[in-house]
Design an enzyme around this catalytic site. Structure first.
Site, short mmCIF file in Angstrom:
data_model
loop_
_atom_site.label_atom_id
_atom_site.label_comp_id
_atom_site.label_asym_id
_atom_site.label_seq_id
_atom_site.Cartn_x
_atom_site.Cartn_y
_atom_site.Cartn_z
CG ASP A 199 -5.40 4.46 1.76
OD1 ASP A 199 -6.09 4.51 1.51
OD2 ASP A 199 -4.61 4.19 3.16
CG ASP B 192 -12.19 18.19 -4.40
OD1 ASP B 192 -12.99 19.28 -4.70
OD2 ASP B 192 -11.25 18.52 -4.53
CB THR C 247 -10.65 3.23 11.77
OG1 THR C 247 -9.69 3.11 11.10
CG2 THR C 247 -11.25 1.90 10.89
CE LYS D 29 -2.25 1.37 3.87
NZ LYS D 29 -2.37 3.04 3.75
CE LYS E 18 -7.68 6.45 4.37
NZ LYS E 18 -6.52 5.73 4.60
NE ARG F 18 1.28 1.36 13.79
CZ ARG F 18 0.90 2.01 13.92
NH1 ARG F 18 0.89 2.39 14.77
NH2 ARG F 18 -0.84 2.11 13.91
O1 C5P Z 1 0.22 -0.36 11.15
P1 C5P Z 1 -0.66 -0.43 10.98
O2 C5P Z 1 -0.96 -1.84 10.77
O3 C5P Z 1 -1.86 -0.14 11.98
O4 C5P Z 1 -0.74 0.28 9.63
C1 C5P Z 1 -2.03 -0.31 9.18
C2 C5P Z 1 -2.56 1.20 7.90
O5 C5P Z 1 -3.70 1.50 6.98
C3 C5P Z 1 -1.95 2.47 7.95
O6 C5P Z 1 -1.12 2.79 6.60
C4 C5P Z 1 -3.32 2.78 8.49
O7 C5P Z 1 -2.98 4.10 7.66
C5 C5P Z 1 -4.26 2.51 6.85
N1 C5P Z 1 -5.31 2.43 7.28
C6 C5P Z 1 -5.95 2.10 9.05
N2 C5P Z 1 -7.17 2.99 9.08
C7 C5P Z 1 -8.10 2.88 8.41
C8 C5P Z 1 -7.54 3.42 6.52
C9 C5P Z 1 -6.20 2.95 6.61
O8 C5P Z 1 -5.24 1.94 9.64
N3 C5P Z 1 -9.34 3.39 8.42
#
Ligand code: C5P
Length: 253
Positions: free
Chosen positions: A68, A73, A141, A41, A70, A233
């Site tokens: 991604d 507009d 979220t 991503k 997002k 992570r």
């Molecule tokens: O490290 P982690 O597993 O939390 O990464 C989740 C990824 O998904 C990050 O790139 C975050 O920006 C993205 N994301 C998210 N929640 C959303 C949309 C995207 O955590 N609603």
């Protein structure tokens, strides 16, 4: 259309790892440290800092790409951005569902046009590429029920609002939504088997939650109906990222 099915057979194909790093060099180091990851991503931070050439680096390595960005507009601007993004040959692209039905429809039409008249990052016209599948963010979220009601003044309960945004996206012809894994089961039931549900907020039981609050494990998220899991992570910050990735594959396999 990009070849994305709601239920890929190989567990590794269902995991999307975010390149949440600030530079092209760091992104290339991360993708080369995890050669078994096939789907990456690219979010706003990396795209704004590194530019579209980061997509070329991924494609040269034969990777699938979730762009991604997002978009949110007016229809004309959404169409312009999606026309450009449609030419990159990425697999998934995000927009915000509350941009409205006209903007979502404009986005969908524009990626098809963009894919037909695609250009490389230097602006040179190339052969047509597969258009990305557009998925809509229903509600970030990071926004909890209280903020939805009191800050955004939305009079619906959060799960109902998410469902309405998913139905709006589906009605506009989009391929699916980004959602919390905790919202996946009702969306799968209502939107059907062919609707993509792409879920961040996934944490193996052995990983730290970090700033994600409403999490499910990879196994629980798949059981709830998720098509793809976005897991960062727990893999990238693990003592051994390759072992962490394999462990998650084994858990959902
Ligand atoms: O490290 P982690 O597993 O939390 O990464 C989740 C990824 O998904 C990050 O790139 C975050 O920006 C993205 N994301 C998210 N929640 C959303 C949309 C995207 O955590 N609603």
């Amino acid at each position: 259309m990009a070849d994305l099915t709601p239920t890929p057979v190989n567990p590794a194909d269902r995991i999307i790892v975010p390149l949440d790093v600030p530079s092209r060099e760091a992104a290339i180091a991360l993708m080369d440290a995890l050669p078994q990851v096939g789907f990456w991503k690219v979010g706003l931070e990396l795209f704004v800092s590194a530019g579209p050439s980061i997509l070329t680096a991924l494609k040269e390595r034969g990777k699938r790409i979730f762009l991604d960005l997002k978009f949110h507009d007016i229809p004309n601007t959404m169409a312009g951005a999606c026309r450009a993004a449609g030419g990159y040959g990425v697999d998934l692209l995000t927009v915000h569902a509350p941009a409205g039905k006209a903007a979502l429809m404009a986005a969908q039409a524009a990626v098809l046009e963009g894919a037909m008249a695609s250009r490389d990052p230097a602006g040179t016209t190339t052969a047509p590429v597969s258009p990305p599948q557009i998925i809509a963010v229903t509600l970030l979220t990071s926004i909890q029920a209280r903020a939805l009601a009191f800050d955004l003044k939305v009079p619906l309960e959060l799960p109902d609002y998410v469902l309405q945004m998913a139905l709006l996206a589906q009605d506009a012809g989009l391929a699916g939504v980004v959602c919390s894994p905790q919202e996946a089961a009702p969306l799968r039931l209502t939107c059907g088997d062919d609707f993509l549900l792409v879920c961040p907020g996934v944490r193996p039981h052995w990983a730290a939650k970090g700033d994600q609050s409403r999490v499910l494990t990879p196994q629980q998220a798949i059981a709830a109906g998720a098509s793809y899991l976005v897991i960062g992570r727990p893999i990238t910050q693990a003592a051994d990222p390759e072992i962490a990735f394999q462990r998650i594959c084994d858990e959902i396999g």
